[in-house]
Design a protein around this motif. Structure first.
Motif, PDB file in Angstrom:
ATOM      1  N   LEU A 154       0.827  -1.198   0.000  1.00 24.09           N
ATOM      2  CA  LEU A 154       0.000   0.000   0.000  1.00 24.09           C
ATOM      3  C   LEU A 154       0.866   1.254   0.000  1.00 24.09           C
ATOM      4  O   LEU A 154       2.000   1.247   0.482  1.00 24.09           O
ATOM      5  CB  LEU A 154      -0.897   0.016   1.233  1.00 24.09           C
ATOM      6  N   PRO A 155       0.339   2.358  -0.530  1.00 25.33           N
ATOM      7  CA  PRO A 155       1.102   3.615  -0.509  1.00 25.33           C
ATOM      8  C   PRO A 155       1.243   4.129   0.919  1.00 25.33           C
ATOM      9  O   PRO A 155       0.405   3.848   1.783  1.00 25.33           O
ATOM     10  CB  PRO A 155       0.227   4.555  -1.357  1.00 25.33           C
ATOM     11  N   ALA A 156       2.314   4.882   1.180  1.00 23.41           N
ATOM     12  CA  ALA A 156       2.533   5.419   2.519  1.00 23.41           C
ATOM     13  C   ALA A 156       1.470   6.441   2.884  1.00 23.41           C
ATOM     14  O   ALA A 156       1.049   6.526   4.041  1.00 23.41           O
ATOM     15  CB  ALA A 156       3.918   6.053   2.598  1.00 23.41           C
ATOM     16  N   ASP A 157       1.033   7.217   1.896  1.00 21.33           N
ATOM     17  CA  ASP A 157      -0.003   8.223   2.131  1.00 21.33           C
ATOM     18  C   ASP A 157      -1.354   7.696   1.671  1.00 21.33           C
ATOM     19  O   ASP A 157      -1.443   6.945   0.697  1.00 21.33           O
ATOM     20  CB  ASP A 157       0.311   9.514   1.372  1.00 21.33           C
TER      21      ASP A 157
ATOM     22  N   ASP B  20      -5.015   7.456  -0.076  1.00 24.69           N
ATOM     23  CA  ASP B  20      -5.628   7.979  -1.291  1.00 24.69           C
ATOM     24  C   ASP B  20      -6.754   8.949  -0.963  1.00 24.69           C
ATOM     25  O   ASP B  20      -7.108   9.805  -1.767  1.00 24.69           O
ATOM     26  CB  ASP B  20      -6.185   6.832  -2.139  1.00 24.69           C
ATOM     27  N   ASP B  21      -7.327   8.795   0.237  1.00 20.74           N
ATOM     28  CA  ASP B  21      -8.465   9.629   0.605  1.00 20.74           C
ATOM     29  C   ASP B  21      -8.453   9.851   2.118  1.00 20.74           C
ATOM     30  O   ASP B  21      -8.296   8.896   2.892  1.00 20.74           O
ATOM     31  CB  ASP B  21      -9.771   8.938   0.185  1.00 20.74           C
TER      32      ASP B  21
ATOM     33  N   TRP C  28     -18.415   6.237  -6.361  1.00 25.01           N
ATOM     34  CA  TRP C  28     -17.109   6.848  -6.195  1.00 25.01           C
ATOM     35  C   TRP C  28     -16.042   5.768  -6.305  1.00 25.01           C
ATOM     36  O   TRP C  28     -16.317   4.586  -6.153  1.00 25.01           O
ATOM     37  CB  TRP C  28     -17.001   7.600  -4.862  1.00 25.01           C
ATOM     38  N   ARG C  29     -14.821   6.165  -6.589  1.00 25.17           N
ATOM     39  CA  ARG C  29     -13.724   5.218  -6.770  1.00 25.17           C
ATOM     40  C   ARG C  29     -12.992   5.034  -5.448  1.00 25.17           C
ATOM     41  O   ARG C  29     -12.433   5.974  -4.902  1.00 25.17           O
ATOM     42  CB  ARG C  29     -12.756   5.716  -7.853  1.00 25.17           C
ATOM     43  N   ALA C  30     -13.006   3.801  -4.952  1.00 26.14           N
ATOM     44  CA  ALA C  30     -12.360   3.507  -3.676  1.00 26.14           C
ATOM     45  C   ALA C  30     -10.862   3.319  -3.886  1.00 26.14           C
ATOM     46  O   ALA C  30     -10.437   2.508  -4.718  1.00 26.14           O
ATOM     47  CB  ALA C  30     -12.963   2.253  -3.060  1.00 26.14           C
ATOM     48  N   GLY C  31     -10.060   4.070  -3.162  1.00 25.45           N
ATOM     49  CA  GLY C  31      -8.612   3.931  -3.247  1.00 25.45           C
ATOM     50  C   GLY C  31      -8.124   2.738  -2.448  1.00 25.45           C
ATOM     51  O   GLY C  31      -8.888   2.036  -1.790  1.00 25.45           O
ATOM     52  N   ARG C  32      -6.810   2.523  -2.498  1.00 24.52           N
ATOM     53  CA  ARG C  32      -6.235   1.395  -1.763  1.00 24.52           C
ATOM     54  C   ARG C  32      -6.176   1.661  -0.268  1.00 24.52           C
ATOM     55  O   ARG C  32      -6.223   0.729   0.536  1.00 24.52           O
ATOM     56  CB  ARG C  32      -4.826   1.103  -2.289  1.00 24.52           C
ATOM     57  N   ARG C  33      -6.071   2.938   0.122  1.00 23.54           N
ATOM     58  CA  ARG C  33      -5.919   3.274   1.533  1.00 23.54           C
ATOM     59  C   ARG C  33      -6.754   4.504   1.850  1.00 23.54           C
ATOM     60  O   ARG C  33      -6.604   5.554   1.223  1.00 23.54           O
ATOM     61  CB  ARG C  33      -4.452   3.525   1.852  1.00 23.54           C
ATOM     62  N   ILE C  34      -7.643   4.365   2.822  1.00 20.33           N
ATOM     63  CA  ILE C  34      -8.545   5.447   3.206  1.00 20.33           C
ATOM     64  C   ILE C  34      -8.399   5.681   4.703  1.00 20.33           C
ATOM     65  O   ILE C  34      -8.434   4.728   5.489  1.00 20.33           O
ATOM     66  CB  ILE C  34     -10.006   5.091   2.876  1.00 20.33           C
TER      67      ILE C  34
ATOM     68  N   PHE D 286     -14.509  -0.526  -7.302  1.00 22.32           N
ATOM     69  CA  PHE D 286     -13.278  -1.083  -6.743  1.00 22.32           C
ATOM     70  C   PHE D 286     -12.254  -1.259  -7.858  1.00 22.32           C
ATOM     71  O   PHE D 286     -12.393  -2.127  -8.704  1.00 22.32           O
ATOM     72  CB  PHE D 286     -13.556  -2.433  -6.075  1.00 22.32           C
ATOM     73  N   GLU D 287     -11.224  -0.421  -7.855  1.00 23.30           N
ATOM     74  CA  GLU D 287     -10.165  -0.546  -8.839  1.00 23.30           C
ATOM     75  C   GLU D 287      -9.033  -1.442  -8.326  1.00 23.30           C
ATOM     76  O   GLU D 287      -8.157  -1.836  -9.083  1.00 23.30           O
ATOM     77  CB  GLU D 287      -9.611   0.833  -9.182  1.00 23.30           C
TER      78      GLU D 287
END
Length: 218
Positions: free
Chosen positions: A79-82, A84-85, A100-106, A124-125
């Motif tokens: 997962l990204p350190a920051d 997505d939302d 809405w588009r769900a990011g990898r990390r919320i 879900f991308e």
């Protein structure tokens, strides 16, 4: 870079998340009272620099180099350190719902407020979605389609953390991980019955197919 310049750096969401995790562990270990934890978390949300963040954990062992840290969530390795939302509610209400588009990390923060994250119609991308939630005198509510997998890892102090675990029949179905900590508040994850992520994806695919056919028929 000298120490002064490091502390003057603008704080990122990853920095705030790191400090919030230290505070959560300190609360669980009994190093902080619920009131102290709530006060510090509110300060973390308002902090602008790395130096301001370090003030809230400088008296805790986990903040010092050389101390072993708890293993990260296994799903967060890629997962990204920051996030997505970021969804923040301080004396207010905030949320994500509808298409809405769900990011990898919320990340969700509810301080004397409420956050609603409704994934029942989301796109879900990614197969894995991690939601990190903190509720201090507030609530975070997560809803997912009933045909995804849902996992929970968290707790509460004079509050509640409740997740209805789901196991999708399809191994390729999205997996939603809800991590968090509730202090005099609540965090919950539930399926929204009758909502199927496959239905949404099918509709999107049909639109793509129609567009493709129109293009080929020209």
């Amino acid at each position: 870079m000298d120490l002064q310049k490091q502390t003057d750096l603008r704080a990122s969401d990853a920095d705030r998340d790191r400090v919030a995790d230290i505070l959560r562990d300190a609360l669980a270990e009994g190093r902080l009272t619920a009131d102290e934890h709530a006060e510090r978390v509110e300060g973390v949300l308002a902090a602008k620099t790395v130096g301001e963040l370090e003030v809230f954990v400088r008296d805790l062992p986990a903040a010092h180099p050389g101390r072993p840290t708890a293993p990260s969530h296994p799903s967060q390795a890629a997962l990204p350190a920051d996030p997505d939302d970021n969804i923040v509610a301080v004396f207010s209400a905030a949320g994500r719902r509808g298409r809405w588009r769900a990011g990898r990390r919320i990340h969700a923060y509810a301080v004397f407020g409420s956050v609603e994250i409704d994934l029942s119609e989301a796109l879900f991308e990614y197969q894995q979605v991690v939601i990190k939630a903190y509720a201090v005198f507030g609530s975070v509510e997560v809803r997912v389609p009933e045909n995804v997998s849902l996992r929970g890892n968290g707790g509460g102090v004079l509050g509640s953390f409740e997740v209805d675990t789901l196991d999708a029949g399809d191994p390729e179905a999205p997996v939603v991980y809800l991590d968090g900590w509730a202090v005099l508040g609540s965090i919950e994850g539930r399926p929204r019955r009758g909502r199927l992520v496959a239905d949404i994806l099918d509709r999107v695919q049909r639109k793509v197919d129609r567009s493709l056919h129109k293009h080929l028929d020209r």
